[in-house]
Design a protein around this motif. Structure first.
Motif, mmCIF file in Angstrom:
data_model
loop_
_atom_site.group_PDB
_atom_site.id
_atom_site.type_symbol
_atom_site.label_atom_id
_atom_site.label_comp_id
_atom_site.label_asym_id
_atom_site.label_seq_id
_atom_site.Cartn_x
_atom_site.Cartn_y
_atom_site.Cartn_z
ATOM 1 N N LYS A 34 27.882 28.559 -29.294
ATOM 2 C CA LYS A 34 26.769 27.521 -29.231
ATOM 3 C C LYS A 34 25.671 28.167 -30.270
ATOM 4 O O LYS A 34 25.142 29.072 -30.070
ATOM 5 C CB LYS A 34 26.269 27.112 -27.791
ATOM 6 N N VAL A 35 25.292 27.216 -31.284
ATOM 7 C CA VAL A 35 24.441 27.660 -32.134
ATOM 8 C C VAL A 35 23.117 27.100 -32.170
ATOM 9 O O VAL A 35 23.111 25.876 -31.972
ATOM 10 C CB VAL A 35 24.938 27.669 -33.632
ATOM 11 N N VAL A 50 30.686 25.642 -32.191
ATOM 12 C CA VAL A 50 31.800 26.088 -33.076
ATOM 13 C C VAL A 50 33.220 26.145 -32.093
ATOM 14 O O VAL A 50 33.116 27.279 -31.226
ATOM 15 C CB VAL A 50 31.799 27.365 -34.125
ATOM 16 N N HIS A 51 34.145 25.647 -32.401
ATOM 17 C CA HIS A 51 35.356 25.420 -31.705
ATOM 18 C C HIS A 51 36.307 26.126 -32.904
ATOM 19 O O HIS A 51 36.421 26.169 -33.922
ATOM 20 C CB HIS A 51 35.800 24.088 -31.379
ATOM 21 N N VAL A 74 25.730 32.100 -29.434
ATOM 22 C CA VAL A 74 25.902 32.554 -28.052
ATOM 23 C C VAL A 74 27.283 32.171 -27.828
ATOM 24 O O VAL A 74 27.651 30.862 -27.766
ATOM 25 C CB VAL A 74 24.780 32.228 -27.034
ATOM 26 N N VAL A 75 28.038 32.801 -27.329
ATOM 27 C CA VAL A 75 29.526 32.790 -26.680
ATOM 28 C C VAL A 75 29.336 31.822 -25.473
ATOM 29 O O VAL A 75 28.882 32.339 -24.431
ATOM 30 C CB VAL A 75 30.345 33.773 -26.451
ATOM 31 N N GLU A 76 29.650 30.621 -25.514
ATOM 32 C CA GLU A 76 29.819 29.613 -24.381
ATOM 33 C C GLU A 76 31.094 29.517 -23.524
ATOM 34 O O GLU A 76 31.129 29.411 -22.423
ATOM 35 C CB GLU A 76 29.803 28.221 -24.817
ATOM 36 N N ALA A 153 17.030 21.118 -25.040
ATOM 37 C CA ALA A 153 17.507 21.738 -26.262
ATOM 38 C C ALA A 153 18.832 20.871 -26.667
ATOM 39 O O ALA A 153 18.789 20.886 -27.932
ATOM 40 C CB ALA A 153 18.124 23.106 -25.914
ATOM 41 N N GLU A 154 19.382 20.174 -25.944
ATOM 42 C CA GLU A 154 20.538 19.515 -26.401
ATOM 43 C C GLU A 154 19.986 18.345 -27.308
ATOM 44 O O GLU A 154 20.686 17.663 -27.954
ATOM 45 C CB GLU A 154 21.552 18.926 -25.364
#
Length: 197
Positions: A34-35, A50-51, A74-76, A153-154
């Motif tokens: 997640k950026v 990013v996937h 951050v790594v989701e 935030a979303e």
């Protein structure tokens, strides 16, 4: 790709922060990043995720323009991939037509997503943005496991406004606010709201 090193990171890891140099280009094979961008006011907005098979625009810009990061990644979901150093990335971009085409195609798709984000924020009503996010984040049990702050935030908005609109959705029977998140009681009506301008 024999130039790459195996790279792994568990959920919750901060991969990059504003002002940090870019260590290289990550070819993501598993997981999600997640950026987000945080303004001087402290308000945070989710730029994109990013996937596997996708490119992080922040990383791409840092490598091409030799800049530092301006957002946080951050790594989701636990990730695995291959990391190519900055110098090797430039070399492969110059010499490998297939790699370059894949990267540039992914960058073009990411810019389209950026354009959609700007359109949503500038031209779409808040209820439609909130409905889209709820439908995107809902799990198989019908619950969205996020806080009001995360929803702010979303949706590129403030937490207080998110709370007010969720209360209105709940009053109308569209959602139910629970301790563990938000239950979608009427996804069909949410889908209708998401289509409104």
């Amino acid at each position: 790709m024999n130039l790459a090193k195996k790279f792994t990171a568990p959920k919750g890891t901060i991969l990059f922060s504003p002002g940090q140099d870019c260590p290289g280009f990550l070819i993501l094979k598993q997981g999600c990043i997640k950026v987000t961008l945080t303004g001087s006011s402290g308000r945070e907005v989710v730029l994109y995720r990013v996937h596997p098979g996708e490119v992080c625009l922040q990383t791409f810009t840092c490598l091409i323009e030799d800049q530092t990061y301006s957002a946080e990644g951050v790594v989701e979901e636990d990730l695995q991939g291959d990391l190519i150093s900055a110098g090797q990335f430039r070399q492969v971009m110059e010499q490998d037509d297939a790699f370059r085409n894949d990267v540039l195609t992914s960058v073009a798709l990411r810019f389209s997503e950026y354009q959609q984000l700007i359109e949503d924020v500038a031209l779409t009503g808040f209820d439609a943005r909130l409905a889209k996010v709820l439908l995107r984040l809902v799990d198989a049990t019908g619950i969205v496991h996020v806080t009001h702050t995360a929803l702010a935030a979303e949706t590129a908005s403030g937490r207080a406004y998110v709370s007010r609109r969720l209360a209105e959705f709940a009053r109308r029977g569209i959602v139910e606010q629970l301790a563990e998140g938000i239950r979608l009681c009427n996804p069909a009506e949410l889908a209708q709201i998401s289509e409104q301008k």
